[in-house]
Design an enzyme around this catalytic site. Structure first.
Site, PDB file in Angstrom:
ATOM      1  N   CYS A 129       0.837  -1.195   0.000  1.00  0.00           N
ATOM      2  CA  CYS A 129       0.000   0.000   0.000  1.00  0.00           C
ATOM      3  C   CYS A 129       0.870   1.243   0.000  1.00  0.00           C
ATOM      4  CB  CYS A 129      -0.936   0.016   1.207  1.00  0.00           C
ATOM      5  SG  CYS A 129      -0.067   0.274   2.770  1.00  0.00           S
TER       6      CYS A 129
ATOM      7  N   CYS B 240       3.586   1.674   2.587  1.00  0.00           N
ATOM      8  CA  CYS B 240       4.840   0.964   2.292  1.00  0.00           C
ATOM      9  C   CYS B 240       5.740   1.819   1.410  1.00  0.00           C
ATOM     10  CB  CYS B 240       4.552  -0.361   1.569  1.00  0.00           C
ATOM     11  SG  CYS B 240       3.542  -1.520   2.486  1.00  0.00           S
TER      12      CYS B 240
ATOM     13  N   ASP C 117      16.486  24.501 -30.822  1.00  0.00           N
ATOM     14  CA  ASP C 117      15.558  25.062 -29.840  1.00  0.00           C
ATOM     15  C   ASP C 117      15.808  24.508 -28.442  1.00  0.00           C
ATOM     16  OD1 ASP C 117      14.048  26.564 -31.759  1.00  0.00           O
ATOM     17  OD2 ASP C 117      13.182  24.677 -32.434  1.00  0.00           O
TER      18      ASP C 117
ATOM     19  N   ASP D 121       8.012  27.027 -32.788  1.00  0.00           N
ATOM     20  CA  ASP D 121       9.035  27.314 -33.783  1.00  0.00           C
ATOM     21  C   ASP D 121       8.366  27.266 -35.156  1.00  0.00           C
ATOM     22  OD1 ASP D 121      11.623  27.637 -34.915  1.00  0.00           O
ATOM     23  OD2 ASP D 121      11.690  25.480 -35.284  1.00  0.00           O
TER      24      ASP D 121
END
Length: 843
Positions: free
Chosen positions: A12, A15, A646, A443
């Site tokens: 769970c 943990c 870029d 761009d």
């Protein structure tokens, strides 16, 4: 150093929170992401300060297991889905076995209360101890079958890291201990003639509650595990795409070898219908290749010598040979799998709240259960039964699982769904941030536009044909290396216009070129060059200015002092760019075009695509500054570029999206990679992000609400007002269903589909006419199309036919033709041939 670990023993979110906390305390550890769903952990740490062995030791000291994953794909690790299937099968067996003993236990314990028929033996007051002891014996196998809850639960409790199993173990053990105490009380009463004691304790046997709790929890975990297995299907499908063998040329002969033995520079042979085993470049042969598994593009792509092919693509028609460039873990497919797995393992910022709650949840619940039992004990004047009922109900209704699963299941399904559509999301944080963006920076070259110039217009002088103008233009430009020259040469090649050799070739930088053609002087260049040569432009000056205003580059051509005409060249927008821009704007996102191109060209493209703002003449190093300026205005910014020049802007943006990546998906500067190089996929990514975050919020809401309502109800807070209190059995059922509901809600994301589906209909769902009859759809593979101009020609030729509706895909070199009346293949082919193009196949 970034290292992935396999972690075992987690059940769970408590943990995963404890494992994360244990590793975070190590010196040199920068970041830890524990994936409860995938039983894995991703750790970023400083080499030298710590190492993998210390990290594994820290996890083991916390009460869990850890190991390094097998490094090579050749080791064939057991897939996560298979592990979940095995786990689900084991839980199913445990549930069925528990049910065998639970049914008679429940019938025996509750039958007299429900009025069910029972043999007279069980009604005899003298046999009360036998009946009680029989219930005890029926409960023992259920405890043994589900002993995992006790082993894990008490172990984690011993390590002061209680989890969901601890709650189950404490709750069922408390019920069991109480039942055993009742047995002793009954035995004491029978031995000392205390019938009142016998009657009182025989009604308070809690064996059926202990058995029911364990059985219902196992049922819930089985259903939950089955559902969780479905969340990783996208990764499993990607892994299944890789073929197991490859046919390579060794010493001139074809040899079939395991795909792991293929080496770089090996020549690999692919037959029709076969999967491409590794990445490479075609050296011989031609074929059409289905790349839909990698890019989501439904139409096959034509491949010939020099074209790249990627692993997991399917060869549709001809045979070809290619040279291996990337093998093993370096292939596009392997990189995709790694990216999807890393994204599924990462944590979104929205998960931090659930993690903080999970870290203190179980200890808080245990404290609430103890306080509840004490309060009930005092309020009822020492009624142990009522106190135990409330305490056990609080323990078993509390569900840290639902909190822990709320985020990772949605992230895993969402990233898998993105991969299915050619959108690789590299982190959960990027997926979450994407839904908040207020501006997208695009761009121009290669993102909004095709990235290469093409001929768009030909304006001829009187007495000059289009073919003559292009022949002179291409003959002049043939020796040139200018990009605009390549556009003109590509146009003549597509039209099969023969070229003429020129002499005395001379290029003048910034002006144009001059040469001699058939003994006559010819010129090609800009307006300044022709005016210097004393050639009058006449009405062509205004036409050139109009073309320039449209963002096109007009080139003048003259022979023997007389103007022949203008050829206009431009980098045209991609077919989907306008739709993508409109898609962003429909979501309230500002669209900004950022380019280093000249202002006039940029503004023409921006006007055509209706972008909100154009920023032109920006140097690559200044793009990052522009993004920073937008962020300073308080906007979340997404940057869409080609991932190379870029890169600084992509890194600066809140979300960097790499487009034009093709088969190169390993772009470190981007958070999201669009495999199809289609801007519409960026719109889809934003919509997917919104869906995923909405799903996570729904999951977290129900997980919190469930506990906010359930814990007080189990504790008996509402008992004084409404006389409502939850029994441990119903609490166990509710706890089991909460996790199942959260996972099931996340699985709804699997139905997400992009709103743009491309030109071809979805398989199995043919389009319908208004009368409900099926339309016939055909796909034509067409050679010779080079630009948007060609695309328009072919579409116009096909759509002119009666009963024909056609859509042309320039990149795939195909036309999807929908017929609402019978039209023969020959008629379709003739229409395309008459337009000047070659039909390769019709299917």
């Amino acid at each position: 150093m970034k290292q992935k670990f396999n972690v075992t023993g987690m059940t769970c979110s408590a943990c995963s929170a404890h494992v994360e906390k244990a590793v975070c305390h190590l010196a040199g550890v920068d970041q830890v992401n524990v994936n409860l769903l995938g039983n894995s952990m991703l750790v970023e740490y400083q080499e030298g300060a710590t190492d993998a062995a210390r990290i594994i030791q820290a996890v083991e000291e916390a009460g869990y297991g850890a190991s390094l994953p097998q490094a090579s794909a050749a080791a064939a690790p057991v897939r996560q889905e298979n592990l979940m299937e095995e786990e689900a099968a084991g839980m199913k067996r445990r549930f069925c076995a528990s049910l065998v003993f639970l049914v008679p236990l429940f019938y025996l314990s509750m039958g007299h209360m429900m009025g069910w028929p029972l043999p007279a033996f069980f009604h005899d007051p003298g046999n009360v101890f036998v009946v009680a002891f029989l219930q005890f014996l029926l409960t023992l196998p259920i405890l043994y079958i589900n002993d995992k809850y006790y082993k894990v639960g008490f172990k984690s409790l011993w390590h002061r890291a209680p989890n969901m199993d601890s709650l189950i173990a404490l709750g069922s053990a408390a019920a069991m201990v109480y039942g055993i105490a009742a047995l002793f009380q009954i035995a004491w009463g029978l031995g000392h003639g205390d019938q009142a004691r016998v009657d009182r304790w025989s009604m308070d046997l809690y064996f059926e509650s202990a058995g029911m709790i364990l059985t219902l929890i196992t049922l819930g975990k089985w259903l939950e595990t089955r559902s969780k297995g479905k969340t990783s299907q996208a990764i499993t499908r990607l892994m299944d795409l890789a073929p197991k063998t490859a046919t390579v040329l060794r010493d001139g002969a074809e040899v079939e070898v395991p795909v792991e033995e293929v080496r770089v520079d090996d020549l690999v042979v692919v037959r029709p219908g076969g999967r491409i085993p590794v990445d490479g470049v075609v050296t011989e042969g031609r074929s059409s290749v289905d790349e839909s598994a990698l890019t989501g593009e439904s139409l096959p792509v034509e491949k010939g010598p020099g074209d790249k092919v990627a692993a997991a693509s399917i060869n549709k028609s001809g045979s070809f040979t290619f040279r291996a460039l990337r093998v093993g873990e370096d292939t596009t497919l392997a990189q995709m799998i790694r990216l999807v797995e890393e994204a599924a393992s990462s944590k979104a910022p929205i998960a931090k709240l659930a993690d903080k709650v999970a870290g203190i949840f179980v200890p808080t619940v245990i404290a609430i259960a103890v306080i509840t039992a004490i309060v009930w004990l005092l309020a009822t004047g020492g009624d142990i039964t009522r106190a135990l009922t409330a305490g056990v109900a609080v323990l078993v209704i509390s569900c840290p699982c639902a909190l822990g699963l709320a985020t990772p299941v949605a992230i895993m399904v969402g990233t898998g769904k993105g991969a299915e559509n050619g959108i690789l999301i590299k982190s959960a944080e990027a997926l979450e941030t994407l839904h908040t963006i207020g501006a997208v920076v695009l761009d121009k070259t290669g993102t909004l536009t095709q990235g290469k110039p093409v001929v768009t217009d030909c304006r001829m002088a009187e007495g000059v044909t289009e073919e003559e103008l292009l022949c002179v233009a291409a003959s002049l430009e043939q020796p040139s290396e200018h990009p605009l020259a390549e556009a003109i040469l590509a146009e003549t090649r597509q039209r099969n216009i023969p070229l003429v050799q020129v002499a005395d070739f001379l290029a003048t930088p910034g002006r144009g070129i001059s040469a001699t053609l058939h003994g006559a002087p010819v010129l090609a260049g800009n307006r300044a060059m022709l005016e210097e040569a004393g050639i009058g432009l006449g009405p062509f000056a205004a036409q050139a200015e109009a073309l320039a205003q449209e963002g096109k580059t007009p080139l003048f051509f003259a022979e023997s002092g007389k103007l022949l005409g203008i050829v206009a060249v431009a980098d045209t927008p991609k077919p989907t760019s306008a739709e993508a821009v409109a898609g962003f704007q429909a979501m309230g996102i500002d669209v900004i075009m950022l380019t280093g191109d000249n202002r006039r060209t940029a503004e023409a493209v921006g006007k055509a695509l209706k972008v909100d703002r154009v920023i032109a003449e920006v140097l690559p190093q200044d793009k990052e500054k522009t993004v920073a300026e937008l962020q300073a205005q308080g906007k979340r910014v997404a940057m869409v570029g080609d991932g190379i020049n870029d890169a600084p802007a992509l890194a600066r943006a809140d979300v960097g999206i790499a487009i034009g990546a093709g088969t190169d998906v390993a772009i470190e500067s981007a958070d999201i990679v669009l495999m199809k190089s289609d801007l519409l996929d960026a719109v889809t990514a934003v919509k997917l992000s919104k869906k995923v975050i909405r799903n996570i919020k729904e999951n977290l809401f129900w997980a919190f609400i469930y506990n906010i309502i359930g814990i007080p109800l189990a504790a008996g807070v509402w008992y004084p007002l409404f006389h409502l209190q939850l029994s441990p059995m119903f609490a166990a059922a509710a706890m089991s269903m909460s996790s199942v509901c959260v996972v099931t809600n996340a699985l709804r994301l699997k139905f997400f589909q992009p709103e743009h589906r491309g030109p071809s209909p979805a398989p199995g769902n043919p389009p319908q006419t208004e009368k409900g009859s099926e339309l016939m759809t055909k796909t034509m593979v067409i050679e010779g199309m080079m630009c948007a101009h060609c695309q328009a020609h072919v579409e116009k030729a096909l759509n002119a036919l009666d009963g024909v509706s056609a859509t042309v895909n320039l990149e795939a070199k195909t036309a999807t033709v929908t017929l609402d009346a019978p039209v023969s293949d020959d008629v379709l082919k003739d229409a395309v041939v008459q337009a000047g193009y070659e039909v390769v196949s019709i299917s």
